[in-house]
Design an enzyme around this catalytic site. Structure first.
Site, PDB file in Angstrom:
ATOM      1  CB  SER A 283       1.962 -29.437   4.993  1.00 27.37           C
ATOM      2  OG  SER A 283       0.993 -29.656   4.385  1.00 27.37           O
ATOM      3  CG  ASP A 284      -0.373 -28.397  10.708  1.00 23.60           C
ATOM      4  OD1 ASP A 284      -1.831 -28.830  10.410  1.00 23.60           O
ATOM      5  OD2 ASP A 284      -0.800 -27.607  11.731  1.00 23.60           O
ATOM      6  CD1 TRP A 285      -6.244 -31.539   7.745  1.00 19.42           C
ATOM      7  CD2 TRP A 285      -3.425 -32.237   7.919  1.00 19.42           C
ATOM      8  NE1 TRP A 285      -5.662 -33.063   7.665  1.00 19.42           N
ATOM      9  CE2 TRP A 285      -4.318 -33.255   8.154  1.00 19.42           C
ATOM     10  CE3 TRP A 285      -2.024 -32.255   8.793  1.00 19.42           C
ATOM     11  CZ2 TRP A 285      -3.508 -34.494   8.074  1.00 19.42           C
ATOM     12  CZ3 TRP A 285      -1.490 -33.134   8.750  1.00 19.42           C
ATOM     13  CH2 TRP A 285      -2.506 -34.769   8.318  1.00 19.42           C
TER      14      TRP A 285
END
Ligand SMILES: *[C@@H]1O[C@H](CO)[C@@H](O)[C@H](O)[C@H]1NC(C)=O
Ligand SMILES: *[C@@H]1O[C@H](CO)[C@@H](O)[C@H](O)[C@H]1NC(C)=O
Ligand SMILES: *[C@@H]1O[C@H](CO)[C@@H](O)[C@H](O)[C@H]1NC(C)=O
Ligand SMILES: *[C@@H]1O[C@H](CO)[C@@H](O)[C@H](O)[C@H]1NC(C)=O
Ligand SMILES: *[C@@H]1O[C@H](CO)[C@@H](O)[C@H](O)[C@H]1NC(C)=O
Ligand SMILES: *[C@@H]1O[C@H](CO)[C@@H](O)[C@H](O)[C@H]1NC(C)=O
Ligand SMILES: *[C@@H]1O[C@H](CO)[C@@H](O)[C@H](O)[C@H]1NC(C)=O
Ligand SMILES: *[C@@H]1O[C@H](CO)[C@@H](O)[C@H](O)[C@H]1NC(C)=O
Ligand SMILES: *[C@@H]1O[C@H](CO)[C@@H](O)[C@H](O)[C@H]1NC(C)=O
Ligand SMILES: *[C@@H]1O[C@H](CO)[C@@H](O)[C@H](O)[C@H]1NC(C)=O
Ligand SMILES: *[C@@H]1O[C@H](CO)[C@@H](O)[C@H](O)[C@H]1NC(C)=O
Ligand SMILES: *[C@@H]1O[C@H](CO)[C@@H](O)[C@H](O)[C@H]1NC(C)=O
Length: 795
Positions: A283-285
């Site tokens: 995932s992106d952060w």
């Protein structure tokens, strides 16, 4: 990557039935997300078999808690961290930003940004940039580089992160992705193609909450049809997967209403099934918005997992993954085989790239510089036995300078203005010319100082920066020249220049303008910053040899381009740490510019379509909807389809010499009949291998007919037959090659045309289809400077 609006969100998905968190009632013409379950297991196809077997063997050794830990980040020295399992000799994983440098360390290089790499149109240099950058990540003990970027692609001229990626042309971006990934991974480093997918604006990229944590509005939803997905936004990711990319980062936005990190069509369907991706999706952060739904939807690793600094702010170090994964397996809602595949996918690239053997240890300097998860947020001990402050820069300044020159785009050059001919009196104007006043860590749009990169997680930490003024002075000294500078844009813009204490007939006036862009915000204007237009008008009204240089994230409005006294314009983009040397080399003719515009500069600002969605004023949590109604018509595809004049077209760029093209030929690879769709074959990374088979080879002769050596870029555009469905762009880039030629030199260039290059995505057949009828093959020096055409019929 990081987000200022990270939020612990609502509840872990509860049901054992899989529910797409999707609101079909607000999706308009683009319907919904076709559910694709279960998440496919890695198969090892395409050369990953041995690594897959090792990864599977590793997984059999793990406890359930260890498996949950392997899929969940924790606060630690790097921007993302997977915990070590010393019992099994596994030292953990260190994930580091970003696409143009290893960011959170000292003594590393800052390379030209993606937009500059694209402007070079130089496969070899893009590869070498990847090799050098990858060596620096490895030298600092990073296992995974969070780059390169193909999303945003560049649907909108205003998107804040376009410069991190390459170009709105998917073919050019696809080649750049492939070369960068091959270069990075040649070091045994993993790379991460991001952000998947249709992430085309910063505004409302994350959901918003009220102060009590109640959801106000979901992230913007990119609503797009299947053909547009395949032919534009997915295209360069296919090249990335084919190049063997280790990981994919899912993006913040929603797609057709469902978050990118739990969108089963995008992750399970397009990425893992259709493209045959063998690695893992992270995932992106803060981009994870559910537990089980994300896991079933295809997400393999939650980052940053336990939330570090943000966890402290929001009072927890919990995760949708982590302990919740253990619980979900124990209570029967999650089948452990899915968890096993997640861990297997994470470990397959690790073995594939030999990271189990003699990998450098993490440089402890990253822990000191890490503001995302500073030591105070760690709840696990990290043994940092690596050497501190390792200098990984080697001789990379040379390739940075070389690529800088190769990517500098000369847009205008009249009256023989450039290269400079030993000018005796030079005046340098603009706040982009010189040193900045607050150090080199590019995180703000400061007034004074040259811009060499943009901001956010895609920036770099400069150890030095050669400024234009400094480098010009060094060259001018050899000519015994006078160099004066005026760096205050307000002063320049509001003063009659001839009233200043200044030579009344300077040989040349050099104006340096800049345009800042950063993660987390879209640009609000396409003009250069700090009254750039007024600065140029003021200088040009006084100086009849005004040369304008822009250091910019990309597309700019250039309303003064036709001014009689503006004799040259150079788009220098974001060249990295050697910026001043690069521009001085170009100005003085030490380097001959050979960059080409990787986007279109329109005549008027209002000519651009597809602006970001902004200023939504609604209490509907689903109000942020971006309909990609322009479909395939972005950048030059739009201007061509609408038959609009532009100022400087895609692919355009001048040289100090002249080139010619001749002898265009089209040859079929073999004499067998070509079918309209590729024969069914086992999927390998990149999809059906038949899509990547060369069906034709186009060749053309290029010659340097001018007076100095230089490089150019013959470009091949394909026009599909009229039988292709409505909405097919008039022409599309399908080949380019950088050619270096001495005076009088000539060379034949070959462009392989693969099946995908000659196909459109058929939404009914769900396949790439070659249309019947006559194709036009056009070769020229830009998208609108076509020199030679041929026609051919494939079927
Ligand atoms: C499980 O997820 C919920 C959010 O849905 C979170 O509040 C909780 O702390 C998580 N548990 C663990 C052990 O991370
Ligand atoms: C879907 O969106 C509509 C319109 O915004 C809203 O009225 C409805 O409550 C939403 N449905 C769900 C299940 O969230
Ligand atoms: C988006 O909606 C279109 C039209 O319904 C559909 O064809 C496409 O597969 C969807 N894509 C995703 C990723 O949901
Ligand atoms: C993945 O492999 C396991 C066996 O290792 C199997 O039980 C499971 O059904 C497979 N999943 C899918 C989606 O094929
Ligand atoms: C985070 O979790 C760890 C282990 O679960 C615990 O020891 C630590 O106190 C927690 N930290 C915070 C700030 O909640
Ligand atoms: C199983 O565990 C998950 C994760 O903590 C939780 O969200 C879910 O409600 C549990 N389901 C059951 C049936 O206990
Ligand atoms: C770190 O170094 C110490 C001291 O040399 C050593 O005892 C320890 O085993 C090392 N740990 C790791 C993980 O390398
Ligand atoms: C720049 O010039 C303006 C206009 O003359 C002046 O007001 C401003 O103080 C100057 N800035 C600096 C930093 O000198
Ligand atoms: C061009 O520069 C000359 C000075 O060399 C000036 O007289 C003239 O007005 C300028 N032209 C414009 C359009 O500003
Ligand atoms: C600019 O003006 C100078 C005189 O001030 C003249 O000698 C020169 O030829 C002019 N250059 C151009 C390019 O018009
Ligand atoms: C938003 O809409 C409300 C209700 O229509 C209106 O009162 C308010 O002024 C609007 N705000 C903005 C910033 O446009
Ligand atoms: C295709 O056929 C032609 C004429 O029959 C022959 O000259 C040519 O060599 C063949 N090309 C290939 C690639 O087989």
């Amino acid at each position: 990557m990081f987000s200022s609006v990270l939020r612990l969100a609502t509840l872990f998905a509860t049901a054992s039935a899989i529910v797409e968190p999707l609101n079909t009632t607000i999706l308009g013409p683009y319907g919904s997300v076709p559910p694709v379950y279960p998440s496919p297991n890695a198969t090892g196809a395409g050369g990953w078999e041995d690594a897959l077997a090792k990864a599977k063997a590793f997984v059999t050794e793990l406890t359930l808690e260890e498996k949950s830990g392997m899929v969940t980040g924790i606060p630690g020295p790097c921007v993302g961290n997977i915990i070590a399992i010393p019992r099994l000799g596994f030292g953990g994983l260190c994930l580091q930003d970003g696409p143009l440098a290893i960011r959170i360390v000292d003594y590393a290089s800052v390379f030209p940004a993606g937009v500059s790499a694209a402007a070079s149109f130089d496969r070899q240099l893009i590869y070498e940039r990847g090799v050098a950058m990858g060596a620096e990540f490895r030298g600092k003990g990073a296992h995974i580089a969070l780059g390169p970027v193909a999303g945003p692609l560049g649907r909108s001229a205003y998107a804040g992160r376009n410069w991190e990626g390459f170009s709105p042309d998917p073919y050019l971006t696809g080649v750049a992705m492939e070369e960068t990934i091959l270069g990075l991974q040649s070091n045994g480093l993993q790379s991460c193609a991001k952000h998947w997918v249709a992430y085309e604006q910063e505004t409302q990229r994350n959901p918003t909450y009220d102060t009590s944590g109640n959801l106000l509005q979901e992230s913007v939803s990119s609503n797009l049809d299947d053909r547009t997905m395949h032919e534009l936004y997915m295209w360069p990711f296919a090249n990335a997967v084919r190049a063997g990319v280790s990981s994919i980062m899912c993006s913040y936005n929603r797609i057709n209403g469902s978050y990118a990190c739990e969108n089963s069509k995008a992750l399970n369907g397009l990425m893992k099934e259709e493209l045959g991706f063998q690695g893992y999706v992270m995932s992106d952060w803060g981009g994870t918005h559910s537990g089980l739904s994300s896991i079933e939807g295809g997400l393999d690793m939650n980052m940053p997992g336990g939330l570090g600094l943000y966890g402290l702010i929001f009072g927890a170090n919990s995760s949708y993954f982590g302990g919740n994964v253990t619980t979900a397996v124990n209570n029967g809602t999650l089948d452990v085989t899915r968890l096993d595949d997640m861990v297997t996918r994470i470990m397959t690239p690790y073995y594939y790239l030999g990271q189990d053997r003699d990998y450098p240890l993490i440089d402890p300097s990253t822990a000191d510089l890490n503001t995302f998860s500073p030591r105070s947020t760690w709840f696990t001990d990290f043994v940092l036995n690596g050497t501190r402050d390792v200098d990984v820069r080697a001789d990379h300044a040379a390739i940075i300078r070389e690529m800088g020159a190769a990517s500098t785009v000369l847009l205008k050059n009249v009256n023989n203005a450039l290269p400079l001919k030993s000018p005796k009196s030079i005046i340098v104007f603009g706040n982009d010319a010189s040193e900045d006043t607050e150090g080199y860590y590019n995180q703000a749009d400061f007034e004074f100082g040259t811009l060499s990169v943009g901001g956010g997680s895609g920036t770099g930490r400069l150890t030095y920066l050669v400024t234009p003024l400094e480098a010009i002075k060094a060259k001018a000294q050899a000519d015994g020249a006078l160099v004066q500078q005026f760096l205050n844009n307000t002063l320049i813009a509001t003063t009659n220049i001839s009233t200043l204490t200044i030579p009344q007939s300077p040989d040349v006036c050099l104006v340096f303008l800049k345009t800042w862009a950063e993660e987390g915000a879209d640009r609000t204007s396409l003009d250069t910053d700090w009254y750039g237009n007024e600065v140029v008008e003021s200088v040009a009204s006084y100086c009849n040899n005004t040369v304008v240089v822009t250091h910019s994230s990309g597309i700019n409005n250039l309303p003064w381009a036709d001014h009689e006294n503006v004799t040259a314009i150079i788009a220098a983009h974001y060249p990295g740490q050697e910026s001043g040397n690069v521009i001085a080399d170009i100005l003085y003719g030490v380097s001959n510019p050979s960059g080409k515009l990787p986007y279109t500069i329109a005549l008027e600002i209002d000519d651009y379509n597809a602006p970001p969605i902004t200023a939504v004023n609604s209490t509907d949590p689903y109000a942020w909807q971006a309909y990609f109604d322009e479909k395939l018509e972005i950048d030059y595809r739009y201007f061509d389809a609408q038959n609009m004049s532009v100022r400087y077209e895609f692919g355009f760029g001048l040289s100090y010499t002249n080139f010619s093209l001749s002898g265009l030929t089209v040859a079929k690879s073999d004499n067998s009949t070509v079918s309209s769709v590729a024969a069914a074959q086992d999927t390998v990374p990149g999809g059906n291998p038949g899509l990547w088979e060369t069906l034709y080879t186009v060749s053309v002769g290029v010659a340097n007919t001018g007076a100095v050596s230089g490089a150019t870029v013959p470009q091949l555009y394909i026009t599909l037959p009229s039988s292709a469905p409505a909405g097919t762009p008039p022409k599309q880039l399908r080949g380019f090659e950088k050619v270096n030629l001495a005076v009088g030199g000539a060379q034949t260039v070959e462009f392989p045309l693969m099946r995908r290059d000659l196909s459109y995505w058929d939404i009914v057949a769900q396949d790439w289809v070659i249309p019947s009828g006559e194709f036009t093959v056009s070769v020229g020096f830009s998208s609108r400077d076509i020199k030679l055409t041929e026609s051919m019929t494939v079927l």
